[in-house]
Design a protein around this motif. Structure first.
Motif, PDB file in Angstrom:
ATOM      1  N   GLY A 112       0.833  -1.192   0.000  1.00  0.00           N
ATOM      2  CA  GLY A 112       0.000   0.000   0.000  1.00  0.00           C
ATOM      3  C   GLY A 112       0.869   1.243   0.000  1.00  0.00           C
ATOM      4  N   PRO A 113       0.265   2.417  -0.202  1.00  0.00           N
ATOM      5  CA  PRO A 113       1.027   3.667  -0.197  1.00  0.00           C
ATOM      6  C   PRO A 113       1.684   3.914   1.163  1.00  0.00           C
ATOM      7  CG  PRO A 113      -1.215   3.987  -1.037  1.00  0.00           C
ATOM      8  CD  PRO A 113      -1.177   2.627  -0.430  1.00  0.00           C
ATOM      9  N   VAL A 114       2.698   4.775   1.200  1.00  0.00           N
ATOM     10  CA  VAL A 114       3.378   5.110   2.449  1.00  0.00           C
ATOM     11  C   VAL A 114       2.403   5.867   3.344  1.00  0.00           C
ATOM     12  CG1 VAL A 114       5.312   6.315   3.506  1.00  0.00           C
ATOM     13  CG2 VAL A 114       5.589   5.253   1.257  1.00  0.00           C
ATOM     14  N   HIS A 115       2.150   5.326   4.539  1.00  0.00           N
ATOM     15  CA  HIS A 115       1.210   5.980   5.445  1.00  0.00           C
ATOM     16  C   HIS A 115       1.925   7.051   6.264  1.00  0.00           C
ATOM     17  CE1 HIS A 115       2.766   3.823   8.966  1.00  0.00           C
ATOM     18  NE2 HIS A 115       2.757   2.730   8.227  1.00  0.00           N
ATOM     19  N   ILE A 116       1.167   7.806   7.040  1.00  0.00           N
ATOM     20  CA  ILE A 116       1.704   8.999   7.676  1.00  0.00           C
ATOM     21  C   ILE A 116       2.802   8.670   8.705  1.00  0.00           C
ATOM     22  CG2 ILE A 116       0.043   9.183   9.562  1.00  0.00           C
ATOM     23  CD1 ILE A 116      -0.042  12.247   8.858  1.00  0.00           C
ATOM     24  N   GLY A 117       2.739   7.472   9.311  1.00  0.00           N
ATOM     25  CA  GLY A 117       3.806   7.078  10.219  1.00  0.00           C
ATOM     26  C   GLY A 117       5.115   6.891   9.476  1.00  0.00           C
ATOM     27  N   GLY A 118       5.045   6.253   8.305  1.00  0.00           N
ATOM     28  CA  GLY A 118       6.235   6.096   7.472  1.00  0.00           C
ATOM     29  C   GLY A 118       6.746   7.419   6.951  1.00  0.00           C
ATOM     30  N   VAL A 119       5.821   8.350   6.698  1.00  0.00           N
ATOM     31  CA  VAL A 119       6.232   9.671   6.219  1.00  0.00           C
ATOM     32  C   VAL A 119       7.062  10.380   7.291  1.00  0.00           C
ATOM     33  CG1 VAL A 119       5.454  11.881   5.315  1.00  0.00           C
ATOM     34  CG2 VAL A 119       4.157   9.830   4.807  1.00  0.00           C
ATOM     35  N   ARG A 120       6.698  10.172   8.545  1.00  0.00           N
ATOM     36  CA  ARG A 120       7.481  10.787   9.622  1.00  0.00           C
ATOM     37  C   ARG A 120       8.927  10.312   9.561  1.00  0.00           C
ATOM     38  NH1 ARG A 120       6.097  11.153  16.135  1.00  0.00           N
ATOM     39  NH2 ARG A 120       7.537  12.884  16.520  1.00  0.00           N
ATOM     40  N   TRP A 121       9.096   9.002   9.366  1.00  0.00           N
ATOM     41  CA  TRP A 121      10.462   8.490   9.280  1.00  0.00           C
ATOM     42  C   TRP A 121      11.154   8.963   8.008  1.00  0.00           C
ATOM     43  CZ3 TRP A 121      12.638   8.171  13.340  1.00  0.00           C
ATOM     44  CH2 TRP A 121      12.300   7.344  14.405  1.00  0.00           C
ATOM     45  N   ALA A 122      10.416   9.185   6.947  1.00  0.00           N
ATOM     46  CA  ALA A 122      11.032   9.714   5.727  1.00  0.00           C
ATOM     47  C   ALA A 122      11.646  11.080   5.998  1.00  0.00           C
ATOM     48  CB  ALA A 122       9.996   9.796   4.606  1.00  0.00           C
ATOM     49  N   ALA A 123      10.895  11.940   6.682  1.00  0.00           N
ATOM     50  CA  ALA A 123      11.391  13.286   6.987  1.00  0.00           C
ATOM     51  C   ALA A 123      12.524  13.254   8.002  1.00  0.00           C
ATOM     52  CB  ALA A 123      10.242  14.162   7.498  1.00  0.00           C
ATOM     53  N   VAL A 124      12.326  12.515   9.092  1.00  0.00           N
ATOM     54  CA  VAL A 124      13.333  12.468  10.157  1.00  0.00           C
ATOM     55  C   VAL A 124      14.573  11.712   9.700  1.00  0.00           C
ATOM     56  CG1 VAL A 124      13.822  11.644  12.490  1.00  0.00           C
ATOM     57  CG2 VAL A 124      11.600  12.671  11.978  1.00  0.00           C
ATOM     58  N   GLY A 125      14.372  10.577   9.027  1.00  0.00           N
ATOM     59  CA  GLY A 125      15.506   9.783   8.576  1.00  0.00           C
ATOM     60  C   GLY A 125      16.367  10.511   7.572  1.00  0.00           C
ATOM     61  N   ASP A 126      15.734  11.171   6.614  1.00  0.00           N
ATOM     62  CA  ASP A 126      16.508  11.906   5.620  1.00  0.00           C
ATOM     63  C   ASP A 126      17.257  13.064   6.272  1.00  0.00           C
ATOM     64  OD1 ASP A 126      17.130  12.299   2.724  1.00  0.00           O
ATOM     65  OD2 ASP A 126      16.181  14.236   3.098  1.00  0.00           O
ATOM     66  N   ALA A 127      16.610  13.765   7.198  1.00  0.00           N
ATOM     67  CA  ALA A 127      17.287  14.846   7.913  1.00  0.00           C
ATOM     68  C   ALA A 127      18.464  14.306   8.724  1.00  0.00           C
ATOM     69  CB  ALA A 127      16.303  15.582   8.832  1.00  0.00           C
ATOM     70  N   LEU A 128      18.272  13.162   9.355  1.00  0.00           N
ATOM     71  CA  LEU A 128      19.350  12.585  10.152  1.00  0.00           C
ATOM     72  C   LEU A 128      20.526  12.175   9.274  1.00  0.00           C
ATOM     73  CD1 LEU A 128      20.504  11.647  12.793  1.00  0.00           C
ATOM     74  CD2 LEU A 128      19.170   9.541  12.611  1.00  0.00           C
ATOM     75  N   SER A 129      20.245  11.639   8.106  1.00  0.00           N
ATOM     76  CA  SER A 129      21.347  11.268   7.205  1.00  0.00           C
ATOM     77  C   SER A 129      22.142  12.504   6.799  1.00  0.00           C
ATOM     78  CB  SER A 129      20.800  10.555   5.960  1.00  0.00           C
ATOM     79  OG  SER A 129      20.133  11.446   5.081  1.00  0.00           O
ATOM     80  N   ARG A 130      21.465  13.614   6.576  1.00  0.00           N
ATOM     81  CA  ARG A 130      22.152  14.866   6.223  1.00  0.00           C
ATOM     82  C   ARG A 130      22.999  15.362   7.394  1.00  0.00           C
ATOM     83  NH1 ARG A 130      18.717  18.073   2.062  1.00  0.00           N
ATOM     84  NH2 ARG A 130      17.371  16.481   1.162  1.00  0.00           N
ATOM     85  N   LEU A 131      22.463  15.252   8.602  1.00  0.00           N
ATOM     86  CA  LEU A 131      23.198  15.681   9.786  1.00  0.00           C
ATOM     87  C   LEU A 131      24.442  14.823  10.007  1.00  0.00           C
ATOM     88  CD1 LEU A 131      20.200  16.302  12.178  1.00  0.00           C
ATOM     89  CD2 LEU A 131      21.929  18.008  11.597  1.00  0.00           C
ATOM     90  N   LEU A 132      24.295  13.522   9.868  1.00  0.00           N
ATOM     91  CA  LEU A 132      25.426  12.628  10.077  1.00  0.00           C
ATOM     92  C   LEU A 132      26.530  12.903   9.066  1.00  0.00           C
ATOM     93  CD1 LEU A 132      23.453   9.327  10.780  1.00  0.00           C
ATOM     94  CD2 LEU A 132      24.781  10.641  12.438  1.00  0.00           C
ATOM     95  N   ARG A 133      26.146  13.127   7.825  1.00  0.00           N
ATOM     96  CA  ARG A 133      27.151  13.446   6.797  1.00  0.00           C
ATOM     97  C   ARG A 133      27.798  14.796   7.063  1.00  0.00           C
ATOM     98  NH1 ARG A 133      23.015  10.886   2.521  1.00  0.00           N
ATOM     99  NH2 ARG A 133      24.011   8.846   2.258  1.00  0.00           N
ATOM    100  N   ALA A 134      27.008  15.750   7.559  1.00  0.00           N
ATOM    101  CA  ALA A 134      27.562  17.080   7.846  1.00  0.00           C
ATOM    102  C   ALA A 134      28.564  17.043   8.985  1.00  0.00           C
ATOM    103  CB  ALA A 134      26.428  18.058   8.183  1.00  0.00           C
ATOM    104  N   THR A 135      28.514  16.002   9.798  1.00  0.00           N
ATOM    105  CA  THR A 135      29.466  15.881  10.900  1.00  0.00           C
ATOM    106  C   THR A 135      30.529  14.825  10.623  1.00  0.00           C
ATOM    107  OG1 THR A 135      27.786  14.517  12.008  1.00  0.00           O
ATOM    108  CG2 THR A 135      27.998  16.765  12.745  1.00  0.00           C
TER     109      THR A 135
END
Length: 555
Positions: free
Chosen positions: A134-157
């Motif tokens: 099924g389509p990505v539900h809103i719980g998965g969307v939260r991880w999409a936003a947080v996970g992608d932001a975290l990957s950017r933060l980890l790379r920035a450090t």
């Protein structure tokens, strides 16, 4: 002068004091920190170094603080040092030292805020991993936003990061999905344990268009076609919707590949070699209770079928074999029980669960309309999806709203609030500063005001209280980024942008005019403030980029 630079100055003063008094340098730390006092009247920065060292060297804290203050007072860029309480050092910088930060930020550009704090770490970051049923539900969307932001933060450090989406294309849920597609194609209701929603009928129709021969096959053969084609179509849709949300993964890993390549057998052999497997009632068990799990776990059933947990073991081993020292997995609130068994599994492989495996749990998200939670999706029928959220408030607002809160807290996203073009909308409040700073720079150019050569920049002119406040806010950015990465908390960046940078910039803008009025001559003060304006734009843009949110030049 940045906080890190000032910390180095404080430590250098401590070295000098120790040499003067014949104290053992071994008592000195390799580094120290300075912090912003809660009350700005106490200075620009504060240090507790004297309190930390006092017992080690047998010198009363105020006596040691006095010696440090005398030495620091002679350092370039330090305006004054006061001793407070039992031995706190309250430090004020001169305007020139503080103002130099504006030039440093502008010259650093997109690199400002980056560090090597996590250099050498190789991290696998898995997030979303929604089943292709099924389509990505809103719980998965939260991880999409947080996970992608975290990957950017980890790379920035400085960390080496591999982002990963685990595609569960094996198991009983795929069989139920295929049966649901077959039922839809035949005009029948979904099976009792199947999937509903308009998307099922859409995919069934698309499969028939691609493979018209499916209509003439028996149910078993038709169901297999619906499984293969339907999963592929669903996964394409998931990837497309995530891409539109600004999220791309380095690796899309198929669970089925673990089975096809025999990796479950390899994991079983490794665990047997470690001495943690046993047979009981015809099944193969992993003795996870040896490492704190509440019960042992079946890997292979008595009928020869693999369990989901067996695939989890093989997948974890695969990541470690690919050279990732730390495996970070983001899971939904309903997976809290997985933590114990996954940590125990890591230990069964001979790893250190505290070092090699990290599991983050995200709490529930509600989308509110007219103050009430939305329960139904136009297309999915039962859950709110990524598309529903984006349609309601847009990509930028959705990503910011989801990343703005600690992931272990449930959140409500009010559609009315997050679409409002007012200061009480957090993403609008921050993006407005991005647009305003860009607008100031454009307007400055139109009247002939340009920053000028860096060597001609006069930072000592930035001596207004609000200029100093803004400079201190901008100076915090590298530390905020590093802390957010280390604690896995992207929301720290969002709150910093709102509460520190945006708030300070608005006060600066209201009190310190950047552009000359009318025919007023352009002065060095105007140019210095333009440097500060542009430095603010850099920090806002860099911070929003870490959250995957745009920094508009116009609004």
């Amino acid at each position: 002068m940045t906080p890190a630079e000032l910390a180095s100055v404080v430590l250098a003063a401590a070295h000098a004091v120790f040499d003067q008094r014949g104290l053992d340098r071994a008592a000195l730390p390799a580094s120290t920190v300075v912090e912003r006092p809660r009350n700005p009247e106490h200075g620009d920065y504060a240090s507790t170094l004297a309190l930390q060292l006092s017992k080690k060297v047998g010198v009363p804290p105020r006596e040691l603080a006095t010696a440090l203050a005398d030495e620091l007072g002679r350092a370039a860029g330090v305006k004054s040092v006061e001793i407070a309480g039992p031995g706190f050092l309250n430090i004020r910088l001169d305007a020139a030292a503080a103002g130099q930060l504006a030039r440093m930020i502008v010259e650093a550009g997109s690199e400002y805020g980056h560090s090597d704090r996590l250099a050498g770490e190789k991290i696998n970051l898995e997030f979303v991993s929604a089943n292709p049923t099924g389509p990505v539900h809103i719980g998965g969307v939260r991880w999409a936003a947080v996970g992608d932001a975290l990957s950017r933060l980890l790379r920035a450090t400085g960390a080496q990061v591999g982002t990963e989406y685990y595609f569960n294309d094996a198991g009983s849920q795929i069989d139920r999905f295929a049966r649901s597609l077959l039922a839809a194609a035949k005009g029948e209701s979904a099976p009792e344990d199947g999937y509903g929603g308009a998307y099922i009928a859409e995919i069934a129709s698309e499969v028939q268009a691609r493979r018209p021969e499916v209509r003439s096959l028996d149910d078993d053969a038709a169901q297999e076609i619906f499984r293969v084609e339907g999963v592929a179509l669903m996964f394409d849709e998931i990837r497309s919707s995530l891409r539109d949300f600004g999220v791309e993964f380095d690796t899309y890993f198929n669970e089925k590949d673990l089975h096809d390549r025999g990796e479950l057998d390899l994991a079983l052999a490794r665990l047997r070699q470690q001495g943690h497997l046993y047979e009981s009632e015809g099944a193969t068990w992993l003795r996870t209770t040896d490492f704190g799990d509440d019960k042992d776990r079946v890997l292979r059933k008595s009928n020869g079928e693999w369990t989901y947990f067996a695939a989890d073991c093989a997948y974890y081993l695969d990541k470690r074999e690919r050279g990732f020292e730390r495996v970070v997995i983001m899971l939904g609130a309903d997976h809290h029980g997985y933590i114990g068994r996954m940590k125990a599994m890591s230990a069964c492989f001979g790893d250190d669960p505290e070092r090699n495996l990290e599991i983050l749990i995200g709490q529930l998200v509600n989308l509110l309309r007219d103050g009430a939670p939305m329960r139904m999706s136009k297309r999915a029928g039962t859950v709110i999806t990524l598309e529903d959220l984006v349609e309601a408030i847009g990509v930028d607002a959705a990503r910011y709203a989801l990343a703005r809160y600690s992931s272990d807290s449930p959140i409500d996203i009010d559609i009315e609030l997050w679409t409002r073009a007012t200061r009480d909308n957090p993403v609008y409040y921050v993006q407005y500063v991005a647009a305003r700073t860009a607008g100031v720079a454009r307007n400055a150019a139109e009247v002939g005001l340009v920053p000028g050569d860096a060597e001609a920049f006069r930072p000592e002119l930035l001596d207004h209280e609000k200029e100093n406040e803004l400079l201190k806010a901008l100076a915090e950015f590298p530390a905020v980024v590093a802390t957010a990465a280390e604690l896995r908390e992207p929301h720290r960046v969002a709150r910093y942008l709102e509460e520190s940078v945006a708030a300070s910039y608005h006060r600066f803008y209201d009190n310190c005019r950047v552009l000359p009025l009318g025919d007023e001559e352009v002065t060095d003060l105007h140019r210095a403030r333009l440097w500060l304006n542009n430095a603010t734009r850099t920090v806002i843009a860099n911070g929003l980029h870490l959250l995957g949110v745009s920094a508009p030049e116009r609004m």
